[in-house]
Design a protein around this motif. Sequence first.
Motif, mmCIF file in Angstrom:
data_model
loop_
_atom_site.group_PDB
_atom_site.id
_atom_site.type_symbol
_atom_site.label_atom_id
_atom_site.label_comp_id
_atom_site.label_asym_id
_atom_site.label_seq_id
_atom_site.Cartn_x
_atom_site.Cartn_y
_atom_site.Cartn_z
ATOM 1 N N LYS A 15 1.011 -1.317 -0.113
ATOM 2 C CA LYS A 15 -0.147 -0.045 -0.209
ATOM 3 C C LYS A 15 0.803 0.971 0.307
ATOM 4 O O LYS A 15 2.205 0.941 0.834
ATOM 5 C CB LYS A 15 -0.837 -0.393 1.554
ATOM 6 N N PHE A 16 -0.023 2.013 -0.897
ATOM 7 C CA PHE A 16 2.079 3.409 -0.821
ATOM 8 C C PHE A 16 0.666 4.346 -0.866
ATOM 9 O O PHE A 16 -0.435 5.009 -1.273
ATOM 10 C CB PHE A 16 1.909 3.510 -2.481
ATOM 11 N N MET A 17 1.191 5.359 0.250
ATOM 12 C CA MET A 17 0.321 6.488 0.517
ATOM 13 C C MET A 17 0.683 7.916 0.507
ATOM 14 O O MET A 17 1.400 8.297 0.890
ATOM 15 C CB MET A 17 -0.164 6.518 2.184
ATOM 16 N N GLY A 18 0.580 8.936 -0.503
ATOM 17 C CA GLY A 18 0.725 10.098 -0.690
ATOM 18 C C GLY A 18 0.438 10.844 0.211
ATOM 19 O O GLY A 18 -0.710 11.089 -0.066
ATOM 20 N N LEU A 19 0.995 12.142 0.487
ATOM 21 C CA LEU A 19 0.706 13.457 1.569
ATOM 22 C C LEU A 19 1.508 14.256 0.861
ATOM 23 O O LEU A 19 2.967 14.188 0.747
ATOM 24 C CB LEU A 19 0.623 12.909 2.854
ATOM 25 N N LEU A 20 0.578 15.530 0.262
ATOM 26 C CA LEU A 20 0.972 16.291 -0.135
ATOM 27 C C LEU A 20 1.447 17.303 1.137
ATOM 28 O O LEU A 20 -0.241 18.039 1.520
ATOM 29 C CB LEU A 20 0.659 17.239 -1.224
ATOM 30 N N TYR A 21 2.047 18.523 1.382
ATOM 31 C CA TYR A 21 1.816 19.275 2.134
ATOM 32 C C TYR A 21 2.515 20.608 2.013
ATOM 33 O O TYR A 21 3.657 20.680 0.837
ATOM 34 C CB TYR A 21 2.819 18.887 3.741
ATOM 35 N N GLU A 22 1.661 21.534 2.808
ATOM 36 C CA GLU A 22 2.948 23.374 2.076
ATOM 37 C C GLU A 22 3.532 23.430 3.616
ATOM 38 O O GLU A 22 2.884 22.940 4.273
ATOM 39 C CB GLU A 22 1.682 24.541 1.839
ATOM 40 N N VAL A 23 5.106 23.742 2.879
ATOM 41 C CA VAL A 23 5.619 23.834 4.469
ATOM 42 C C VAL A 23 6.378 25.266 4.377
ATOM 43 O O VAL A 23 6.809 25.464 2.837
ATOM 44 C CB VAL A 23 6.738 22.111 4.348
ATOM 45 N N LYS A 24 6.703 25.789 5.246
ATOM 46 C CA LYS A 24 7.582 26.859 5.298
ATOM 47 C C LYS A 24 8.712 27.156 5.570
ATOM 48 O O LYS A 24 9.829 27.415 5.832
ATOM 49 C CB LYS A 24 6.621 28.014 6.186
ATOM 50 N N SER A 25 9.442 26.140 6.269
ATOM 51 C CA SER A 25 10.708 25.543 6.989
ATOM 52 C C SER A 25 10.817 24.763 7.424
ATOM 53 O O SER A 25 10.215 23.567 7.417
ATOM 54 C CB SER A 25 10.289 25.917 8.230
ATOM 55 N N GLU A 26 12.982 23.740 7.312
ATOM 56 C CA GLU A 26 12.909 22.267 8.086
ATOM 57 C C GLU A 26 12.139 22.013 8.563
ATOM 58 O O GLU A 26 12.250 20.978 9.106
ATOM 59 C CB GLU A 26 14.561 22.937 7.498
ATOM 60 N N GLU A 27 11.916 23.008 10.059
ATOM 61 C CA GLU A 27 11.453 22.657 10.814
ATOM 62 C C GLU A 27 10.028 21.902 10.723
ATOM 63 O O GLU A 27 9.493 21.108 11.877
ATOM 64 C CB GLU A 27 11.392 23.485 12.171
ATOM 65 N N GLU A 28 8.870 22.682 10.532
ATOM 66 C CA GLU A 28 8.477 22.159 9.748
ATOM 67 C C GLU A 28 8.004 20.615 9.202
ATOM 68 O O GLU A 28 7.769 19.272 9.718
ATOM 69 C CB GLU A 28 7.163 23.184 8.601
ATOM 70 N N VAL A 29 8.987 20.387 8.527
ATOM 71 C CA VAL A 29 9.095 19.162 7.763
ATOM 72 C C VAL A 29 9.314 17.804 8.503
ATOM 73 O O VAL A 29 8.503 16.462 9.520
ATOM 74 C CB VAL A 29 10.504 19.169 6.772
ATOM 75 N N ASN A 30 10.814 18.138 9.864
ATOM 76 C CA ASN A 30 10.665 17.740 10.830
ATOM 77 C C ASN A 30 9.883 17.254 11.620
ATOM 78 O O ASN A 30 9.797 15.611 12.112
ATOM 79 C CB ASN A 30 11.525 18.295 11.442
ATOM 80 N N VAL A 31 9.315 18.218 12.106
ATOM 81 C CA VAL A 31 8.213 17.524 12.455
ATOM 82 C C VAL A 31 6.397 17.292 12.097
ATOM 83 O O VAL A 31 5.944 15.822 12.369
ATOM 84 C CB VAL A 31 6.555 19.335 13.345
ATOM 85 N N ILE A 32 5.871 16.708 10.848
ATOM 86 C CA ILE A 32 5.679 16.601 10.383
ATOM 87 C C ILE A 32 6.299 14.877 9.938
ATOM 88 O O ILE A 32 5.166 14.335 10.011
ATOM 89 C CB ILE A 32 5.271 17.143 8.266
ATOM 90 N N LEU A 33 7.383 14.724 9.704
ATOM 91 C CA LEU A 33 7.902 13.546 9.892
ATOM 92 C C LEU A 33 7.735 12.193 10.891
ATOM 93 O O LEU A 33 7.771 11.696 10.877
ATOM 94 C CB LEU A 33 9.823 13.450 8.994
ATOM 95 N N GLU A 34 8.272 13.149 12.150
ATOM 96 C CA GLU A 34 7.671 13.030 13.316
ATOM 97 C C GLU A 34 6.384 12.048 13.595
ATOM 98 O O GLU A 34 6.697 10.981 14.065
ATOM 99 C CB GLU A 34 8.239 13.184 14.492
#
Length: 116
Positions: A15-34
């Motif tokens: 199963k492959f689940m794709g998620l598209l996010y609007e992000v403004k910083s690398e910190e946001e990316v790290n929070v989402i990934l965690e």
Amino acid sequence: MKLLNTSEQTIKKSKFMGLLYEVKSEEEVNVILEELKKEHKKARHLPYAYKIGPKAKKTDDKEPSGTAGTPIWNVIERNDLDDTLIVVIRYFGGVKLGSGPLLRAYAKTASMTVRD
């Protein structure tokens, strides 16, 4: 950080689940990934790619080199996206896909996530 869209497909029991996010910083990316790692503990792989202005990153997350992060990154580039994170979560279904089909599965899931 804002979830803009999702997509899902199953290929040979994976199963492959794709998620598209609007992000403004690398910190946001790290929070989402965690958060995603906590939410999807049984997922085998969480490859992703992002572009925030001049900063960009991609990772295959233990998939064979070039089969996950690069096709996701190519979708970002092809669609001229910025301030964007695409994550494709894979739940392994017990059948190895091989490099070509794996690359196509990640590319298609990322494309579906951008288009749908």
